[in-house]
Design a protein around this motif. Structure first.
Motif, PDB file in Angstrom:
ATOM      1  N   ASP A 188       0.837  -1.191   0.000  1.00 46.44           N
ATOM      2  CA  ASP A 188       0.000   0.000   0.000  1.00 46.44           C
ATOM      3  C   ASP A 188       0.878   1.250   0.000  1.00 46.44           C
ATOM      4  OD1 ASP A 188      -2.096   1.728   0.115  1.00 46.44           O
ATOM      5  OD2 ASP A 188      -2.542   1.380   2.231  1.00 46.44           O
ATOM      6  N   PRO A 189       0.896   2.029  -1.087  1.00 45.15           N
ATOM      7  CA  PRO A 189       1.754   3.222  -1.131  1.00 45.15           C
ATOM      8  C   PRO A 189       1.236   4.351  -0.228  1.00 45.15           C
ATOM      9  CG  PRO A 189       0.483   3.072  -3.143  1.00 45.15           C
ATOM     10  CD  PRO A 189       0.208   1.816  -2.354  1.00 45.15           C
ATOM     11  N   LEU A 190      -0.032   4.357   0.119  1.00 45.25           N
ATOM     12  CA  LEU A 190      -0.573   5.418   0.965  1.00 45.25           C
ATOM     13  C   LEU A 190      -0.149   5.264   2.424  1.00 45.25           C
ATOM     14  CD1 LEU A 190      -4.162   5.824  -0.488  1.00 45.25           C
ATOM     15  CD2 LEU A 190      -2.170   7.249  -0.858  1.00 45.25           C
ATOM     16  N   ALA A 191       0.275   4.077   2.821  1.00 47.86           N
ATOM     17  CA  ALA A 191       0.740   3.884   4.196  1.00 47.86           C
ATOM     18  C   ALA A 191       2.008   4.696   4.446  1.00 47.86           C
ATOM     19  CB  ALA A 191       0.988   2.406   4.467  1.00 47.86           C
ATOM     20  N   ALA A 192       2.896   4.756   3.485  1.00 47.18           N
ATOM     21  CA  ALA A 192       4.123   5.549   3.628  1.00 47.18           C
ATOM     22  C   ALA A 192       3.814   7.042   3.638  1.00 47.18           C
ATOM     23  CB  ALA A 192       5.090   5.216   2.507  1.00 47.18           C
ATOM     24  N   VAL A 193       2.823   7.473   2.851  1.00 44.16           N
ATOM     25  CA  VAL A 193       2.447   8.881   2.810  1.00 44.16           C
ATOM     26  C   VAL A 193       1.875   9.316   4.164  1.00 44.16           C
ATOM     27  CG1 VAL A 193       0.883  10.555   1.745  1.00 44.16           C
ATOM     28  CG2 VAL A 193       2.086   8.896   0.333  1.00 44.16           C
ATOM     29  N   ALA A 194       1.093   8.477   4.791  1.00 41.03           N
ATOM     30  CA  ALA A 194       0.530   8.796   6.103  1.00 41.03           C
ATOM     31  C   ALA A 194       1.638   8.923   7.139  1.00 41.03           C
ATOM     32  CB  ALA A 194      -0.476   7.736   6.512  1.00 41.03           C
ATOM     33  N   ASN A 195       2.628   8.075   7.077  1.00 41.72           N
ATOM     34  CA  ASN A 195       3.747   8.166   8.013  1.00 41.72           C
ATOM     35  C   ASN A 195       4.550   9.443   7.782  1.00 41.72           C
ATOM     36  OD1 ASN A 195       3.117   5.813   9.315  1.00 41.72           O
ATOM     37  ND2 ASN A 195       4.436   4.547   8.031  1.00 41.72           N
ATOM     38  N   LEU A 196       4.750   9.847   6.540  1.00 42.93           N
ATOM     39  CA  LEU A 196       5.463  11.083   6.239  1.00 42.93           C
ATOM     40  C   LEU A 196       4.678  12.304   6.704  1.00 42.93           C
ATOM     41  CD1 LEU A 196       6.950  10.376   2.701  1.00 42.93           C
ATOM     42  CD2 LEU A 196       8.159  10.498   4.880  1.00 42.93           C
ATOM     43  N   PHE A 197       3.368  12.256   6.582  1.00 45.35           N
ATOM     44  CA  PHE A 197       2.534  13.351   7.066  1.00 45.35           C
ATOM     45  C   PHE A 197       2.668  13.480   8.579  1.00 45.35           C
ATOM     46  CE2 PHE A 197      -1.474  14.918   8.799  1.00 45.35           C
ATOM     47  CZ  PHE A 197      -1.530  16.155   8.181  1.00 45.35           C
ATOM     48  N   ASP A 198       2.628  12.382   9.291  1.00 43.78           N
ATOM     49  CA  ASP A 198       2.797  12.423  10.749  1.00 43.78           C
ATOM     50  C   ASP A 198       4.158  12.990  11.122  1.00 43.78           C
ATOM     51  OD1 ASP A 198       0.304  11.324  10.989  1.00 43.78           O
ATOM     52  OD2 ASP A 198       1.020   9.273  11.352  1.00 43.78           O
ATOM     53  N   LEU A 199       5.189  12.574  10.424  1.00 49.11           N
ATOM     54  CA  LEU A 199       6.532  13.078  10.701  1.00 49.11           C
ATOM     55  C   LEU A 199       6.621  14.586  10.434  1.00 49.11           C
ATOM     56  CD1 LEU A 199       9.504  12.469  11.400  1.00 49.11           C
ATOM     57  CD2 LEU A 199       9.871  12.132   8.956  1.00 49.11           C
ATOM     58  N   GLY A 200       6.040  15.043   9.340  1.00 46.45           N
ATOM     59  CA  GLY A 200       6.044  16.470   9.024  1.00 46.45           C
ATOM     60  C   GLY A 200       5.282  17.285  10.049  1.00 46.45           C
ATOM     61  N   PHE A 201       4.176  16.751  10.529  1.00 45.93           N
ATOM     62  CA  PHE A 201       3.384  17.442  11.550  1.00 45.93           C
ATOM     63  C   PHE A 201       4.167  17.571  12.846  1.00 45.93           C
ATOM     64  CE2 PHE A 201      -0.048  17.610  14.740  1.00 45.93           C
ATOM     65  CZ  PHE A 201      -0.716  18.715  14.257  1.00 45.93           C
ATOM     66  N   VAL A 202       4.841  16.531  13.269  1.00 41.30           N
ATOM     67  CA  VAL A 202       5.641  16.566  14.497  1.00 41.30           C
ATOM     68  C   VAL A 202       6.791  17.556  14.348  1.00 41.30           C
ATOM     69  CG1 VAL A 202       7.220  15.207  15.929  1.00 41.30           C
ATOM     70  CG2 VAL A 202       5.004  14.258  15.270  1.00 41.30           C
ATOM     71  N   LEU A 203       7.460  17.583  13.189  1.00 38.26           N
ATOM     72  CA  LEU A 203       8.559  18.522  12.971  1.00 38.26           C
ATOM     73  C   LEU A 203       8.063  19.973  12.960  1.00 38.26           C
ATOM     74  CD1 LEU A 203      10.720  16.687  10.288  1.00 38.26           C
ATOM     75  CD2 LEU A 203      11.287  17.129  12.668  1.00 38.26           C
ATOM     76  N   ALA A 204       6.916  20.215  12.349  1.00 30.73           N
ATOM     77  CA  ALA A 204       6.383  21.574  12.306  1.00 30.73           C
ATOM     78  C   ALA A 204       6.052  22.079  13.713  1.00 30.73           C
ATOM     79  CB  ALA A 204       5.143  21.629  11.417  1.00 30.73           C
ATOM     80  N   ILE A 205       5.445  21.262  14.518  1.00 27.64           N
ATOM     81  CA  ILE A 205       5.118  21.654  15.889  1.00 27.64           C
ATOM     82  C   ILE A 205       6.391  21.901  16.690  1.00 27.64           C
ATOM     83  CG2 ILE A 205       4.071  20.856  18.051  1.00 27.64           C
ATOM     84  CD1 ILE A 205       2.051  21.714  15.968  1.00 27.64           C
ATOM     85  N   SER A 206       7.390  21.048  16.524  1.00 29.90           N
ATOM     86  CA  SER A 206       8.632  21.228  17.285  1.00 29.90           C
ATOM     87  C   SER A 206       9.373  22.492  16.849  1.00 29.90           C
ATOM     88  CB  SER A 206       9.534  19.998  17.155  1.00 29.90           C
ATOM     89  OG  SER A 206       9.929  19.829  15.808  1.00 29.90           O
ATOM     90  N   PHE A 207       9.341  22.830  15.563  1.00 26.69           N
ATOM     91  CA  PHE A 207       9.959  24.076  15.107  1.00 26.69           C
ATOM     92  C   PHE A 207       9.223  25.292  15.668  1.00 26.69           C
ATOM     93  CE2 PHE A 207      11.795  21.778  11.273  1.00 26.69           C
ATOM     94  CZ  PHE A 207      13.075  21.802  11.770  1.00 26.69           C
ATOM     95  N   MET A 208       7.903  25.245  15.727  1.00 25.18           N
ATOM     96  CA  MET A 208       7.145  26.363  16.271  1.00 25.18           C
ATOM     97  C   MET A 208       7.437  26.552  17.756  1.00 25.18           C
ATOM     98  SD  MET A 208       3.494  26.080  14.210  1.00 25.18           S
ATOM     99  CE  MET A 208       2.609  26.210  15.693  1.00 25.18           C
ATOM    100  N   VAL A 209       7.530  25.475  18.496  1.00 26.97           N
ATOM    101  CA  VAL A 209       7.821  25.577  19.929  1.00 26.97           C
ATOM    102  C   VAL A 209       9.227  26.126  20.143  1.00 26.97           C
ATOM    103  CG1 VAL A 209       8.218  24.208  22.019  1.00 26.97           C
ATOM    104  CG2 VAL A 209       6.181  23.812  20.635  1.00 26.97           C
ATOM    105  N   SER A 210      10.198  25.657  19.362  1.00 26.13           N
ATOM    106  CA  SER A 210      11.565  26.155  19.526  1.00 26.13           C
ATOM    107  C   SER A 210      11.673  27.622  19.120  1.00 26.13           C
ATOM    108  CB  SER A 210      12.546  25.297  18.730  1.00 26.13           C
ATOM    109  OG  SER A 210      12.273  25.399  17.347  1.00 26.13           O
ATOM    110  N   LEU A 211      10.919  28.055  18.126  1.00 27.28           N
ATOM    111  CA  LEU A 211      10.927  29.460  17.719  1.00 27.28           C
ATOM    112  C   LEU A 211      10.349  30.345  18.818  1.00 27.28           C
ATOM    113  CD1 LEU A 211      11.406  31.574  15.483  1.00 27.28           C
ATOM    114  CD2 LEU A 211       9.072  31.141  14.746  1.00 27.28           C
ATOM    115  N   ILE A 212       9.268  29.920  19.416  1.00 25.82           N
ATOM    116  CA  ILE A 212       8.663  30.696  20.512  1.00 25.82           C
ATOM    117  C   ILE A 212       9.615  30.778  21.687  1.00 25.82           C
ATOM    118  CG2 ILE A 212       6.822  30.647  22.241  1.00 25.82           C
ATOM    119  CD1 ILE A 212       4.981  29.611  20.022  1.00 25.82           C
ATOM    120  N   MET A 213      10.290  29.684  21.996  1.00 26.73           N
ATOM    121  CA  MET A 213      11.234  29.703  23.107  1.00 26.73           C
ATOM    122  C   MET A 213      12.440  30.575  22.783  1.00 26.73           C
ATOM    123  SD  MET A 213      11.038  25.770  24.377  1.00 26.73           S
ATOM    124  CE  MET A 213      12.329  25.982  25.568  1.00 26.73           C
TER     125      MET A 213
END
Length: 112
Positions: free
Chosen positions: A12-37
């Protein structure tokens, strides 16, 4: 026979896309938190805090001062001012660093 039959779960090629989306979401949140700090912007929401942010621009500096509910933005340029004017008063810098402006009384000078 298990080697010949496949469940097609790994294909299933969509399983890898879902994992990449989760990874991108976690990275975006961590960048926002580090920027605020990094900017110490958490204190911008505190009504008792005094925050000064200085930004360097091409034409000079921009200084934003937030004190309580009042926010003041000052833009300083590299240009030197000149021209004719009238003296309005004297400014004194005290030992604690504060500046006091004393306006001149023009009526006292006119009477003399």
């Amino acid at each position: 026979m298990g080697l010949i039959q496949s469940n097609h779960e790994g294909d299933d090629p969509l399983a890898a896309v879902a994992n990449l989306f989760d990874l991108g979401f976690v990275l975006a949140i961590s960048f926002m938190v580090s920027l605020i700090m990094a900017l110490n912007s958490i204190s911008l929401t505190d009504p008792e805090a005094k925050v000064t942010i200085t930004t360097e621009r091409k034409d000079g500096l921009q200084i934003m001062v937030k004190e309580g509910n009042k926010t003041t933005i000052r833009r300083m340029t590299k240009n030197i001012g000149s021209g004719d004017g009238q003296r309005l008063g004297v400014a004194y810098k005290l030992d604690d660093g504060s500046v006091i402006y004393v306006p001149e009384d023009n009526t006292a000078h006119e009477k003399e």
